[in-house]
Scaffold this motif. Sequence first.
Motif, PDB file in Angstrom:
ATOM      1  N   GLU A  37      -7.283  -4.338  -3.892  1.00 49.18           N
ATOM      2  CA  GLU A  37      -5.880  -4.724  -3.663  1.00 49.18           C
ATOM      3  C   GLU A  37      -5.217  -3.836  -2.610  1.00 49.18           C
ATOM      4  OE1 GLU A  37      -3.914  -7.285  -4.831  1.00 49.18           O
ATOM      5  OE2 GLU A  37      -5.802  -8.080  -5.596  1.00 49.18           O
ATOM      6  N   ALA A  38      -5.571  -2.549  -2.599  1.00 46.08           N
ATOM      7  CA  ALA A  38      -4.960  -1.598  -1.664  1.00 46.08           C
ATOM      8  C   ALA A  38      -5.696  -1.549  -0.330  1.00 46.08           C
ATOM      9  CB  ALA A  38      -4.934  -0.203  -2.290  1.00 46.08           C
ATOM     10  N   ASP A  39      -6.845  -2.218  -0.247  1.00 43.56           N
ATOM     11  CA  ASP A  39      -7.669  -2.215   0.959  1.00 43.56           C
ATOM     12  C   ASP A  39      -8.086  -0.795   1.355  1.00 43.56           C
ATOM     13  OD1 ASP A  39      -9.113  -3.429   3.014  1.00 43.56           O
ATOM     14  OD2 ASP A  39      -7.427  -3.315   4.427  1.00 43.56           O
ATOM     15  N   ILE A  40      -8.570  -0.068   0.358  1.00 50.35           N
ATOM     16  CA  ILE A  40      -9.102   1.280   0.574  1.00 50.35           C
ATOM     17  C   ILE A  40     -10.439   1.382  -0.162  1.00 50.35           C
ATOM     18  CG2 ILE A  40      -6.834   2.369   0.890  1.00 50.35           C
ATOM     19  CD1 ILE A  40      -7.021   3.392  -1.994  1.00 50.35           C
ATOM     20  N   THR A  55      -4.056  12.928   0.023  1.00 51.05           N
ATOM     21  CA  THR A  55      -4.056  11.616   0.665  1.00 51.05           C
ATOM     22  C   THR A  55      -2.799  11.396   1.495  1.00 51.05           C
ATOM     23  OG1 THR A  55      -4.579   9.299   0.257  1.00 51.05           O
ATOM     24  CG2 THR A  55      -3.005  10.324  -1.237  1.00 51.05           C
ATOM     25  N   VAL A  58       0.536   6.691   3.874  1.00 55.77           N
ATOM     26  CA  VAL A  58       0.144   5.296   4.086  1.00 55.77           C
ATOM     27  C   VAL A  58      -0.740   4.835   2.929  1.00 55.77           C
ATOM     28  CG1 VAL A  58      -1.198   3.746   5.565  1.00 55.77           C
ATOM     29  CG2 VAL A  58       0.397   5.386   6.585  1.00 55.77           C
ATOM     30  N   THR A  59      -1.704   5.657   2.550  1.00 60.79           N
ATOM     31  CA  THR A  59      -2.584   5.303   1.437  1.00 60.79           C
ATOM     32  C   THR A  59      -1.809   5.226   0.137  1.00 60.79           C
ATOM     33  OG1 THR A  59      -4.503   6.260   2.530  1.00 60.79           O
ATOM     34  CG2 THR A  59      -4.642   5.991   0.139  1.00 60.79           C
ATOM     35  N   ASN A  61       1.277   4.481  -0.188  1.00 61.14           N
ATOM     36  CA  ASN A  61       2.081   3.262  -0.121  1.00 61.14           C
ATOM     37  C   ASN A  61       1.236   2.032  -0.418  1.00 61.14           C
ATOM     38  OD1 ASN A  61       4.711   2.074   0.459  1.00 61.14           O
ATOM     39  ND2 ASN A  61       3.654   1.135   2.202  1.00 61.14           N
ATOM     40  N   ARG A  62       0.015   1.996   0.091  1.00 65.41           N
ATOM     41  CA  ARG A  62      -0.890   0.880  -0.205  1.00 65.41           C
ATOM     42  C   ARG A  62      -1.191   0.812  -1.704  1.00 65.41           C
ATOM     43  NH1 ARG A  62      -5.581   0.226   4.338  1.00 65.41           N
ATOM     44  NH2 ARG A  62      -4.203  -0.012   6.115  1.00 65.41           N
ATOM     45  N   ILE A  63      -1.416   1.983  -2.306  1.00 63.46           N
ATOM     46  CA  ILE A  63      -1.687   2.034  -3.742  1.00 63.46           C
ATOM     47  C   ILE A  63      -0.483   1.535  -4.522  1.00 63.46           C
ATOM     48  CG2 ILE A  63      -2.057   3.618  -5.685  1.00 63.46           C
ATOM     49  CD1 ILE A  63      -3.919   5.237  -3.770  1.00 63.46           C
ATOM     50  N   ASN A  65       1.881  -0.485  -3.531  1.00 54.29           N
ATOM     51  CA  ASN A  65       1.992  -1.936  -3.335  1.00 54.29           C
ATOM     52  C   ASN A  65       0.981  -2.681  -4.189  1.00 54.29           C
ATOM     53  OD1 ASN A  65       4.118  -1.756  -1.518  1.00 54.29           O
ATOM     54  ND2 ASN A  65       2.773  -1.717   0.263  1.00 54.29           N
ATOM     55  N   ALA A  66      -0.248  -2.172  -4.260  1.00 62.54           N
ATOM     56  CA  ALA A  66      -1.284  -2.816  -5.069  1.00 62.54           C
ATOM     57  C   ALA A  66      -0.930  -2.775  -6.553  1.00 62.54           C
ATOM     58  CB  ALA A  66      -2.630  -2.138  -4.828  1.00 62.54           C
TER      59      ALA A  66
END
Length: 79
Positions: A37-40, A55, A58-59, A61-63, A65-66
């Motif tokens: 979901e986080a594209d990591i 971390t 940006v990472t 924030n992705r987490i 959002n996921a």
Amino acid sequence: MYREYLPEDAEVMKKVGQRIRHLRKEKGMSQQDLALEADIPKTQVGRVERAENNTSLVTLNRIANALEVPLSTLFLFGE
């Protein structure tokens, strides 16, 4: 020059990692689910949860959002 993390830096990393793990489990997500979901990478999710790396925002924030939570939620430690 690389500098070791101060104890308070390491503590923040630990608390954020614990918070992410708690939120992920609360949503019934595996590390793999969160990574997708986080594209990591899945390995990165584990390292963040175990406070093994500092971390990027940006990472994080992705987490967030996921996990479908505001970024600030990752920093609510219940203090």
